[in-house]
Design a protein around this motif. Structure first.
Motif, mmCIF file in Angstrom:
data_model
loop_
_atom_site.group_PDB
_atom_site.id
_atom_site.type_symbol
_atom_site.label_atom_id
_atom_site.label_comp_id
_atom_site.label_asym_id
_atom_site.label_seq_id
_atom_site.Cartn_x
_atom_site.Cartn_y
_atom_site.Cartn_z
ATOM 1 N N ALA A 1 12.557 -21.173 -14.369
ATOM 2 C CA ALA A 1 11.189 -21.081 -13.845
ATOM 3 C C ALA A 1 10.276 -20.270 -14.753
ATOM 4 O O ALA A 1 9.069 -20.519 -14.817
ATOM 5 C CB ALA A 1 11.213 -20.476 -12.446
ATOM 6 N N THR A 2 10.807 -19.298 -15.459
ATOM 7 C CA THR A 2 9.980 -18.458 -16.337
ATOM 8 C C THR A 2 9.843 -19.044 -17.733
ATOM 9 O O THR A 2 9.326 -18.375 -18.628
ATOM 10 C CB THR A 2 10.583 -17.047 -16.430
ATOM 11 O OG1 THR A 2 11.931 -17.140 -16.937
ATOM 12 C CG2 THR A 2 10.608 -16.368 -15.068
ATOM 13 N N GLN A 3 10.346 -20.280 -17.916
ATOM 14 C CA GLN A 3 10.275 -20.974 -19.210
ATOM 15 C C GLN A 3 10.854 -20.106 -20.341
ATOM 16 O O GLN A 3 10.182 -19.808 -21.328
ATOM 17 C CB GLN A 3 8.840 -21.381 -19.520
ATOM 18 C CG GLN A 3 8.287 -22.386 -18.508
ATOM 19 C CD GLN A 3 6.882 -22.818 -18.832
ATOM 20 O OE1 GLN A 3 5.939 -22.027 -18.769
ATOM 21 N NE2 GLN A 3 6.730 -24.087 -19.203
ATOM 22 N N PRO A 4 12.119 -19.720 -20.202
ATOM 23 C CA PRO A 4 12.715 -18.843 -21.212
ATOM 24 C C PRO A 4 12.974 -19.576 -22.514
ATOM 25 O O PRO A 4 13.053 -20.808 -22.558
ATOM 26 C CB PRO A 4 14.035 -18.430 -20.561
ATOM 27 C CG PRO A 4 14.398 -19.612 -19.720
ATOM 28 C CD PRO A 4 13.090 -20.108 -19.173
ATOM 29 N N ARG A 5 13.144 -18.809 -23.559
ATOM 30 C CA ARG A 5 13.525 -19.357 -24.861
ATOM 31 C C ARG A 5 15.029 -19.236 -25.084
ATOM 32 O O ARG A 5 15.609 -19.939 -25.911
ATOM 33 C CB ARG A 5 12.747 -18.640 -25.961
ATOM 34 C CG ARG A 5 11.236 -18.851 -25.803
ATOM 35 C CD ARG A 5 10.419 -17.800 -26.483
ATOM 36 N NE ARG A 5 10.427 -17.964 -27.931
ATOM 37 C CZ ARG A 5 9.776 -17.151 -28.759
ATOM 38 N NH1 ARG A 5 9.079 -16.139 -28.287
ATOM 39 N NH2 ARG A 5 9.814 -17.356 -30.054
ATOM 40 N N VAL A 6 15.657 -18.325 -24.350
ATOM 41 C CA VAL A 6 17.100 -18.140 -24.413
ATOM 42 C C VAL A 6 17.610 -17.978 -22.987
ATOM 43 O O VAL A 6 17.071 -17.178 -22.215
ATOM 44 C CB VAL A 6 17.488 -16.894 -25.237
ATOM 45 C CG1 VAL A 6 18.998 -16.690 -25.229
ATOM 46 C CG2 VAL A 6 16.976 -17.020 -26.668
#
Length: 338
Positions: free
Chosen positions: A158-163
């Motif tokens: 949901a937080t659009q992580p990169r990792v």
């Protein structure tokens, strides 16, 4: 396909990363590691090896005692967890029991100030992405373990992580579901194109999932490589023993590892050079038979094992107590460092 898209995958680099406790003991001791963007990396090792502490430092849930954590060259070592561009999936899934699947996914967006209509829309899209859209209104107690894991994944995205960081996400599942879910994790990682860093104590799990396997022991990295390379060419005695499927044998030239399926067993008195051993155990495993053997000249406690095909064992069966000759072809012996 959902319109919710994660950001581009990122590389993680650990530089002389260290975690010491007040006692002075090092949980993680001066490790260097670079994880390629868009790859699936498994941190593997026994309990207490430092793998989970490393993951928590990357996430920002543990404070590093020394060293640096870089994400695409940006130093994130002292940043709050929410500002790092990473997201964590916990072993217990950590879902709120009183909230629906939809509200569990939307919760982090709510905490970031996203408006109600937008966060509900994004949460529903993410549940659709992990094939849970039809169960959005169910609470965790109404979901299976695999379904709960899908909700936990959607919430992490949901937080659009990169990792994406995964702390033993399969350990709470039964064996059949664990195999099914690791296939889904691998598929999700490929579909999303994200960098996954996954902590596990299971060699089989790491072999099935990882592009890069990092074997840890006592706070240090013993070996980094593709699973096939680590398994076929263990760098140290610890890696050979921990990965399994290898015999560690002492020779005049030093310690070597010989895979159990490459250790040849012959009746006593054969002309082959090698070790003398005694059969201590015979285990039928379906397509193969595993022989437990005692060979004092191998060093250590003398315990070695050999894997014979079902056909080979049927042609020449061995019984407990029988003396046998053990040998291997020179290319099948891999030298080990201390």
């Amino acid at each position: 396909m959902s319109d919710v898209q994660p950001r581009a995958p990122s590389a993680i680099e650990l530089v002389a990363l260290t975690k010491r406790y007040a006692s002075g003991a090092a949980a993680v001791d001066d490790i260097d590691l670079r994880i390629a963007p868009g790859s699936y990396c498994c941190l593997l090792g026994p309990s207490g090896c430092g793998k989970s502490t490393t993951l928590r430092m990357i996430a920002g849930h543990e404070i590093a005692s020394a060293g640096d954590i870089l994400l695409d060259g940006r130093n994130i070592t002292v940043l709050p967890a929410a500002d790092r561009g990473t997201a964590m999936m916990f072993q217990s899934f950590a879902l709120f029991p009183h909230l629906s699947a939809l509200d569990n996914v939307a919760f982090s967006l709510r905490m970031r100030g996203v408006g109600k209509d937008e966060r509900i829309m994004r949460a529903q899209e993410l549940l659709e992405r992990v094939a849970m859209g039809a169960l959005a209104q169910r609470k965790p107690s109404e979901l299976s373990g695999g379904q709960q894991q899908r909700v936990a994944l959607a919430r992490a995205l949901a937080t659009q992580p990169r990792v994406l960081l995964l702390d033993e996400p399969l350990s709470a599942l039964d064996p059949f579901l664990r195999i099914q879910m690791r296939a889904e994790l691998r598929r999700w990682q490929k579909d999303l194109g994200l960098t996954f860093i996954h902590v596990t104590h299971s060699q089989e799990e790491a072999m099935a999932l990882a592009d890069t396997m990092v074997v840890m022991n006592r706070g240090r990295i013993e070996q980094v490589g593709a699973p096939r390379d680590v398994y076929n060419a263990p760098a140290t005695e610890f890696v050979a023993r921990f990965m399994g499927g290898h015999n560690v044998i002492e020779t005049s030239a030093g310690k070597i590892a010989v895979r159990t399926d490459q250790l040849q067993v012959s009746p006593s008195g054969s002309a082959l050079a090698g070790l003398m051993g005694t059969v201590t155990d015979v285990e039928y495993q379906g397509t193969y038979v595993l022989l437990g053997l005692h060979a004092p000249a191998a060093g250590g406690d003398g315990a070695v094992s050999a894997m014979l095909s079902e056909a080979a064992f049927a042609q020449r069966p061995y019984a407990t107590g029988e003396t046998v000759q053990l040998s291997w072809a020179p290319p099948q012996a891999h030298a080990l460092s201390a």
